[in-house]
Design an enzyme around this catalytic site. Structure first.
Site, short mmCIF file in Angstrom:
data_model
loop_
_atom_site.label_atom_id
_atom_site.label_comp_id
_atom_site.label_asym_id
_atom_site.label_seq_id
_atom_site.Cartn_x
_atom_site.Cartn_y
_atom_site.Cartn_z
N GLU A 12 -23.10 68.12 -7.49
CA GLU A 12 -22.95 68.75 -6.17
C GLU A 12 -23.64 67.98 -5.04
O GLU A 12 -24.58 68.50 -4.42
CB GLU A 12 -23.49 70.18 -6.21
CG GLU A 12 -22.79 71.05 -7.22
CD GLU A 12 -23.17 72.53 -7.09
OE1 GLU A 12 -23.81 72.90 -6.09
OE2 GLU A 12 -22.82 73.30 -7.98
N GLU A 65 -19.84 74.06 -14.46
CA GLU A 65 -20.69 75.24 -14.24
C GLU A 65 -19.83 76.43 -13.84
O GLU A 65 -18.96 76.31 -12.98
CB GLU A 65 -21.69 75.02 -13.09
CG GLU A 65 -22.85 74.17 -13.43
CD GLU A 65 -23.80 73.96 -12.25
OE1 GLU A 65 -23.91 74.85 -11.39
OE2 GLU A 65 -24.41 72.89 -12.20
#
Ligand code: GCO
Length: 439
Positions: A167, A350
């Site tokens: 991210e 995730e």
């Protein structure tokens, strides 16, 4: 009929994910040096209750027990990250003791038939490098390249699945613009420079990877959100299209196409923001897959007073303890969209939720988490049936841990951690998962 593992393709893998600073603890041990998160979490006012990762889940000392838990649940794979400041001192001196921890961790996983997926960077930049300019330093990508090469050389003989960055959107925009994550800056131009340097770091790492781990696969993990206009008016509708390009494309397009998404870039330039665009050939080194972190959707409202022209508004769907709406269909939509736009294999790296978990009689009855996972599994399966090349699914997260600015107040694990005793308890969701995986 309830969903079961055998509904998925035979080589599909299920795992859990964690990140170094969130679980390891042992921050001063065996030569580890501070990262930006150590400094940030020890700065008053930055993390809820002034909590920090000093001890966290003490995974550094308890990794064997944690792997036993994964084994017991029947997980195929484990995604974890390396702490850069544990393995390199002063940005360049090899720390054998730190490397040795990851060697032992990998060997223990393999001994238990659990496939390791390693993330090189999950937000914990060595503080030493921050003092040299951090993600704003034009040379940071080369520091990252050397770090990556060291890790590939050390573990690449046994580890074949790699993720460069987790991210980068959060590292740059939460870290350099919103200030809610380390290093806590609030400067929009810096955020775009950091974002670009993160992409360069990614590209340099992929380049050396090809020379060192010839039989491995490498990708990058981005957070994606289903972006929807808050209201049915033209302004919200238009800005939502731009936000979608920005949130779901800024770190994908350059990697695959070698350029930033056109409309979002145009708007940002109009707003007077500096968008660096050099080195796109390095950034767009071919990769093998995209990692997808999916949690929720975002409702977007046009806001002329915000430097990025939008703000979030609260939606009406049921929410997790993070205040994030539960929206499984968004997972399907995003998988489809990524598949159509980029055509690369995908892993969900995730997905999971923070719940109001209470340990009662040694068990947490997290039926909401079972429901959340089941519904998201169904959407993943639907995506596969409709042609998406989805290869695996990592639940966030194995055990409750340090949730960044939220400290320990949010529990995302399928395993409950009693932070006073460091005892682990399988929640109902872990038992459900065990059952799911056995069928
Ligand atoms: C992220 C990170 C994780 C978080 C998780 C829950 O996506 O923010 O990769 O480290 O803990 O997502 O917020």
């Amino acid at each position: 009929m309830a969903i079961k593992r055998s509904d998925f393709p035979e080589d599909f893998i299920f795992g859990t994910a964690t990140a170094a600073y969130q679980i390891e603890g042992a921050v001063n041990e065996d030569g580890r040096e501070p990262s930006i998160w150590d400094v940030f979490s020890h700065t008053p006012g930055k993390v809820k209750n002034m909590e920090n990762g000093d001890i966290a889940c003490d995974h550094y000392h308890r990794y064997i027990e944690d792997i036993e838990i994964m084994k017991e649940i029947g997980l195929d794979a484990y995604r974890f990250s390396i702490s850069w400041s544990r393995v390199l001192s002063k940005g360049k001196i090899k720390n054998e003791k730190g490397l040795d921890f990851y060697n032992r961790l990998v060997d223990e996983l393999l001994k238990n038939n659990i496939t390791p997926f390693i993330t090189l960077y999950h937000w914990d930049l060595p503080y030493y490098l921050y003092e040299k300019g951090g993600w704003l330093n034009p040379d940071i990508a080369l520091y990252f390249q050397d770090y990556a090469a060291l890790i590939f050389e050390t573990l690449g003989d046994r580890v074949k699945n790699w993720i460069t960055l987790n991210e980068p959107w959060c590292s740059s925009f939460l870290g350099y613009f919103m200030g809610t994550h380390a290093p806590g800056h609030k400067n929009i131009n810096e955020a775009f420079i950091a974002a670009h340097n993160l992409l360069k770091a990614h590209g340099h790492a992929v380049k050396v990877f090809r020379e060192i781990v010839k039989d491995g696969k490498i990708g990058i993990t981005n957070v994606v959100s289903k972006i929807e206009p808050a209201q049915e008016n033209e302004e919200d509708f238009q800005v939502a299209i731009l936000v979608d390009e920005f949130v779901n494309g800024w770190f994908h397009d350059p990697v695959v196409f070698g350029k930033y998404p056109e409309n979002a870039k145009g708007l940002l330039k109009q707003l007077g923001l500096k968008i660096p665009e050099d080195d796109m050939d390095i950034i767009s080194q071919p990769i093998d897959f995209f990692g997808v972190n999916y949690y929720s959707r975002q409702l977007i409202k046009y806001d002329p007073y915000n430097p990025l022209m939008y703000k979030h508004v609260e939606g009406e769907l049921p929410k997790t303890e993070m205040g994030w709406e539960i929206y499984p269909k968004g997972l399907y939509d995003m998988l489809k969209k990524l598949h159509q736009r980029y055509g690369l294999p995908l892993y969900i790296t995730e997905n999971g939720m923070a719940g109001p978990d209470k340990l009662i009689n040694n068990i947490v009855n997290d039926h909401y988490r079972i429901d959340y996972l089941e519904k998201h599994f169904q959407q993943a399966l639907l995506a596969i049936k409709n042609g998406v090349n989805l290869k695996g699914y990592f639940i966030w997260t194995l055990m409750d841990n340090f949730e960044w600015a939220e400290g320990y107040s949010k529990r995302f694990g399928i395993v409950y951690v009693d932070y006073k005793t460091q005892k682990r308890y399988l929640k109902k969701s872990a038992l459900w998962l065990k059952e799911f995986l056995s069928k």
